[in-house]
Motif scaffolding. Structure first.
Motif, PDB file in Angstrom:
ATOM      1  N   SER A 285       1.051  -1.112   0.064  1.00 18.48           N
ATOM      2  CA  SER A 285       0.002   0.166   0.056  1.00 18.48           C
ATOM      3  C   SER A 285       0.933   1.411  -0.114  1.00 18.48           C
ATOM      4  CB  SER A 285      -0.793  -0.037   1.365  1.00 18.48           C
ATOM      5  OG  SER A 285      -1.608   1.304   1.151  1.00 18.48           O
ATOM      6  N   THR A 286       0.577   2.106  -0.766  1.00 19.62           N
ATOM      7  CA  THR A 286       1.591   3.566  -1.193  1.00 19.62           C
ATOM      8  C   THR A 286       0.516   4.664  -0.760  1.00 19.62           C
ATOM      9  OG1 THR A 286       3.147   2.324  -2.629  1.00 19.62           O
ATOM     10  CG2 THR A 286       2.954   4.566  -2.379  1.00 19.62           C
ATOM     11  N   GLU A 287       0.901   5.760  -0.337  1.00 19.95           N
ATOM     12  CA  GLU A 287       0.179   7.050   0.026  1.00 19.95           C
ATOM     13  C   GLU A 287       0.962   8.205  -0.339  1.00 19.95           C
ATOM     14  OE1 GLU A 287      -1.384   6.980   3.977  1.00 19.95           O
ATOM     15  OE2 GLU A 287      -2.841   5.291   3.304  1.00 19.95           O
ATOM     16  N   SER A 288       0.522   9.054  -1.071  1.00 17.07           N
ATOM     17  CA  SER A 288       1.441  10.311  -1.356  1.00 17.07           C
ATOM     18  C   SER A 288       0.546  11.521  -1.394  1.00 17.07           C
ATOM     19  CB  SER A 288       2.169  10.151  -2.879  1.00 17.07           C
ATOM     20  OG  SER A 288       1.217  10.022  -3.725  1.00 17.07           O
ATOM     21  N   LEU A 289       1.127  12.810  -0.827  1.00  8.85           N
ATOM     22  CA  LEU A 289       0.269  13.770  -1.062  1.00  8.85           C
ATOM     23  C   LEU A 289       1.206  15.069  -1.066  1.00  8.85           C
ATOM     24  CD1 LEU A 289      -2.336  15.286  -0.398  1.00  8.85           C
ATOM     25  CD2 LEU A 289      -1.766  15.474   2.483  1.00  8.85           C
ATOM     26  N   LYS A 290       0.847  16.050  -1.989  1.00 11.64           N
ATOM     27  CA  LYS A 290       1.423  17.226  -2.242  1.00 11.64           C
ATOM     28  C   LYS A 290       0.425  18.565  -2.115  1.00 11.64           C
ATOM     29  CE  LYS A 290       4.836  15.209  -5.563  1.00 11.64           C
ATOM     30  NZ  LYS A 290       5.294  15.270  -6.974  1.00 11.64           N
ATOM     31  N   GLY A 291       1.012  19.654  -1.550  1.00 10.92           N
ATOM     32  CA  GLY A 291       0.259  20.907  -1.323  1.00 10.92           C
ATOM     33  C   GLY A 291       1.093  22.329  -1.436  1.00 10.92           C
ATOM     34  N   GLY A 292       0.636  23.297  -1.893  1.00 15.41           N
ATOM     35  CA  GLY A 292       1.317  24.602  -1.899  1.00 15.41           C
ATOM     36  C   GLY A 292       1.230  25.523  -0.666  1.00 15.41           C
ATOM     37  N   GLY A 293       1.676  27.063  -0.713  1.00 15.31           N
ATOM     38  CA  GLY A 293       1.550  28.082   0.373  1.00 15.31           C
ATOM     39  C   GLY A 293       0.146  28.489   0.399  1.00 15.31           C
ATOM     40  N   ALA A 294      -0.448  28.836   1.574  1.00 16.15           N
ATOM     41  CA  ALA A 294      -1.790  29.311   1.566  1.00 16.15           C
ATOM     42  C   ALA A 294      -1.471  30.847   2.008  1.00 16.15           C
ATOM     43  CB  ALA A 294      -2.554  29.012   2.795  1.00 16.15           C
ATOM     44  N   ALA A 295      -2.649  31.844   1.326  1.00 10.53           N
ATOM     45  CA  ALA A 295      -2.679  33.200   1.520  1.00 10.53           C
ATOM     46  C   ALA A 295      -3.282  33.487   2.971  1.00 10.53           C
ATOM     47  CB  ALA A 295      -3.683  33.708   0.608  1.00 10.53           C
TER      48      ALA A 295
END
Length: 509
Positions: A285-295
Motif C-alpha cells: 500500500s502506497t500513499e502520497s500527498l503534495k500541497g502549496g503555500g496558503a494566503a
C-alpha cells in the motif's frame, strides 16, 4: 495226533511253564484289546437341559434302545455317533427336543393389536432363533443359544446417549478353533443391525470365555508384564554372569538384575515447524500527498469577525507512505508414533565379587556390567560388593571300599547277564527239540549201512596193500553217514522216545 500226544507227554516242567505263561499273556492281551475296541464313544446330543426334563429324555432313549451318557451334572446328554439321528427323531416325536430356539416363524403369529414393545420382543426372539439355527449347522457345534439386547429406536430419538446393541452366544462345544470362533462372532455381528464385533460375547459349555480374546483383560496384562520382566531379568543376568565367568573364572562373581518394564502400548504425536517460512501472499500500500503555500486569512475586524493570521510559510508540502503486508507459510510435520511395550522404566543391578578377585579390578568389572545391561545413570542403580564365596563341593576320590563295592555290583551284574543269556539259549534249545519229529516214516533206519560181503572185504584189502600207510589208514575208515550220526545223537539224548517209536513199529508189524 499220536505225535502231538508224545510231544506233550515228553514236555519238561519248564516247557509247561513257558506254554502256560504264553497262553496267559495272550489271554490278557486279547482281553485288553477287546475292552478298548468295545468301549463306546459318545457325542453331545443336547446341552443346557432343564434337570426336570432329564428323566423324561432318558426314559425315551431307553425305550428306543439308544445308549446314552449324562454330562455336565445332568444338563447335557450324549449318545453314540451312529445313533445321533435316531435319538433326535425319537426325542422330536416325544416333544422333548425343545432346546432349539424358535425362528422367524414367530412373526406369523403376530396380531394387529400388539404394542411396539411386544413387536420388539418378538423380533428379538425370532432373530435369536434364526441365528441359533444357523450356528448349530456349523461342524463341531452341538448346540447354540443366542441372546440379543437391541436398543429401542423410538426411545433413542430424544436421547443424547445411544445405547449399543449387544449379543451373547453359548456354545455346546469347546473343540472349535480360533478361526471358527471369530467366524461365529462375525456372523452374529453382520446379522444384527448396529451390532459391533467387540459387543459379541461367546462362551463355551464349561463357562470359559471364547470371544473376545481373554488376553485383553487387566489380569492378563499383569501376567504378561510379570512374564516380560522375568524374561528380561534372566537374559540380562545370564549375559553378565557368562561374561564374568569367562573373564574371572567360574564361581567368582554373581550378577542379579531387577527391572521394571512398561508393558503399556502408547502413541505419540509430534508437531514440528520448519525454521524458514515461504511467502504465500503479499500486499503493498502506497500513499502520497503534495500541497502549496496558503494566503493570509484577511484583515482583522471585518464583518466576519474572524481574526486574521499572517502566513507562516509559503513552501510546498509533500507526504509519502508505503506499507507492505506479507503472509508467510511455514512447513510443519506431524509424526504419529506407536510406542511398543517393553521399555525399561528403571532397573537395579547387584554385583557380588569374590574376595580372591583383587580390589583394583572392581572399577573395570563395574564398567563392564553397566555396559552389558544398558545402565542409565538417570534412572538405574547399581551396587557392587566383595565378600568370600562358599567353596564349591569337590567330589571325593573313590576309596578302596567304594571300589570293592563297585566291583561286587559289577560281579552281580555280570552274573545276572550270564544267567539271562543261559536262559535264552536254553529256551531256544528247548524250542528246537520240540520241533524235532521222530514219528512218521522210519527213513533213518533205511539209511543205515548194509552189511559187506567177504569177497568185497578181500578186494578192499588187496587195494589197501598197494597204497601208502596213510592212505591205508584213511581207507580203512568207514564212510561218514550223516543220518546215522543224527540217529545216534538222538538215541543218546532221548533214548525213551526212540524206544517208544521202535515199540510202535513193532506193534504195527
Amino acid at each position: 495226533m499220536s505225535d502231538l500226544g508224545a510231544t506233550i507227554k515228553n514236555l519238561s516242567p519248564k516247557g509247561w511253564a513257558m506254554i502256560g505263561g504264553s497262553v496267559l499273556i495272550g489271554i490278557v492281551f486279547l482281553v485288553i484289546v477287546m475292552q478298548m475296541a468295545s468301549a463306546p464313544s459318545y457325542t453331545t446330543l443336547m446341552a443346557g437341559i432343564d434337570p426336570s426334563q432329564t428323566g423324561k429324555i432318558t426314559s425315551t432313549l431307553s425305550a428306543q434302545g439308544i445308549a446314552y451318557q449324562l454330562q455336565n451334572n445332568g444338563t447335557a446328554i450324549a449318545v453314540q455317533p451312529s445313533q445321533t439321528a435316531q435319538a433326535r427323531v425319537a426325542l422330536a416325536t416325544a416333544g422333548l427336543l425343545t432346546t432349539q430356539q424358535p425362528g422367524f416363524s414367530l412373526m406369523n403369529s403376530q396380531s394387529l393389536g400388539q404394542s411396539n414393545f411386544q413387536q420388539q420382543v418378538t423380533y428379538e426372539r425370532a432373530l435369536e432363533g434364526q441365528l441359533a439355527s444357523t450356528i448349530d449347522t456349523i461342524n463341531g457345534v452341538s448346540s447354540a443359544v443366542v441372546n440379543l439386547v437391541l436398543p429401542n429406536s423410538q426411545n433413542q430419538l430424544f436421547s443424547n446417549v445411544a445405547q449399543p446393541a449387544t449379543a451373547s452366544v453359548l456354545l455346546g462345544s469347546n473343540s472349535l478353533g480360533a478361526s471358527s470362533i471369530r467366524g461365529i462372532a462375525q456372523l452374529v455381528s453382520s446379522s444384527v443391525p448396529g451390532l459391533a464385533l467387540d459387543k459379541v460375547t461367546i462362551t463355551g459349555a464349561d463357562g470359559s470365555l471364547l470371544w473376545p480374546a481373554p488376553a485383553g483383560d487387566s489380569g492378563s496384562q499383569l501376567l504378561a508384564q510379570d512374564a516380560a520382566q522375568q524374561r528380561y531379568n534372566e537374559v540380562m543376568s545370564n549375559e553378565a554372569n557368562a561374561m564374568l565367568a569367562q573373564t574371572l573364572g567360574p564361581g567368582k562373581a554373581q550378577v542379579m538384575v531387577s527391572a521394571n518394564l512398561n508393558a503399556n502400548q502408547t502413541t505419540q504425536d509430534t508437531l514440528t515447524y520448519a525454521k524458514k517460512g515461504v511467502p504465500l501472499t503479499q500486499q503493498i500500500s502506497t500513499e502520497s500527498l503534495k500541497g502549496g503555500g496558503a494566503a493570509p486569512g484577511g484583515v482583522a475586524g471585518t464583518a466576519t469577525n474572524i481574526p486574521g493570521y499572517a502566513a507562516t510559510g509559503g513552501a510546498n508540502s509533500s507526504y509519502n507512505n508505503k506499507t507492505t503486508n506479507t503472509t508467510f507459510g511455514v512447513d510443519k510435520t506431524i509424526t504419529h508414533t506407536v510406542v511398543a511395550p517393553g521399555a525399561v522404566n528403571n532397573q537395579t543391578i547387584s554385583v557380588l565379587i569374590d574376595k580372591s578377585v583383587p580390589a583394583s579390578a572392581l572399577p573395570a568389572i563395574k564398567a563392564a556390567v553397566e555396559n552389558a545391561v544398558g545402565f542409565n545413570p538417570k534412572r538405574d542403580k547399581i551396587s557392587i560388593g566383595q565378600l568370600t564365596f562358599a567353596k564349591q563341593p569337590v567330589a571325593a576320590a573313590p576309596t578302596a571300599s567304594s571300589t570293592s563295592s563297585m566291583l561286587s555290583y559289577a560281579k552281580y551284574g555280570l552274573a545276572g547277564l550270564g544267567s539271562l543269556i543261559f536262559l535264552v539259549l536254553t529256551t531256544r534249545m528247548l524250542r528246537r527239540r520240540e520241533r524235532e519229529t521222530v514219528a512218521g516214516q522210519p527213513t533213518w533206519l533205511r539209511e543205515l549201512e548194509a552189511p559187506r560181503s567177504l569177497a568185497s572185504l578181500e578186494r578192499r584189502q588187496q587195494q589197501l596193500a598197494a597204497s601208502t600207510e596213510e592212505q591205508q589208514v584213511h581207507a580203512l575208515r568207514p564212510a561218514v553217514n550223516v543220518a546215522r550220526r543224527q540217529v545216534e545223537d538222538l538215541v543218546q539224548r532221548d533214548p525213551e522216545r526212540v524206544a517208544q517209536q521202535v515199540r510202535a513199529w513193532m506193534a504195527e508189524d
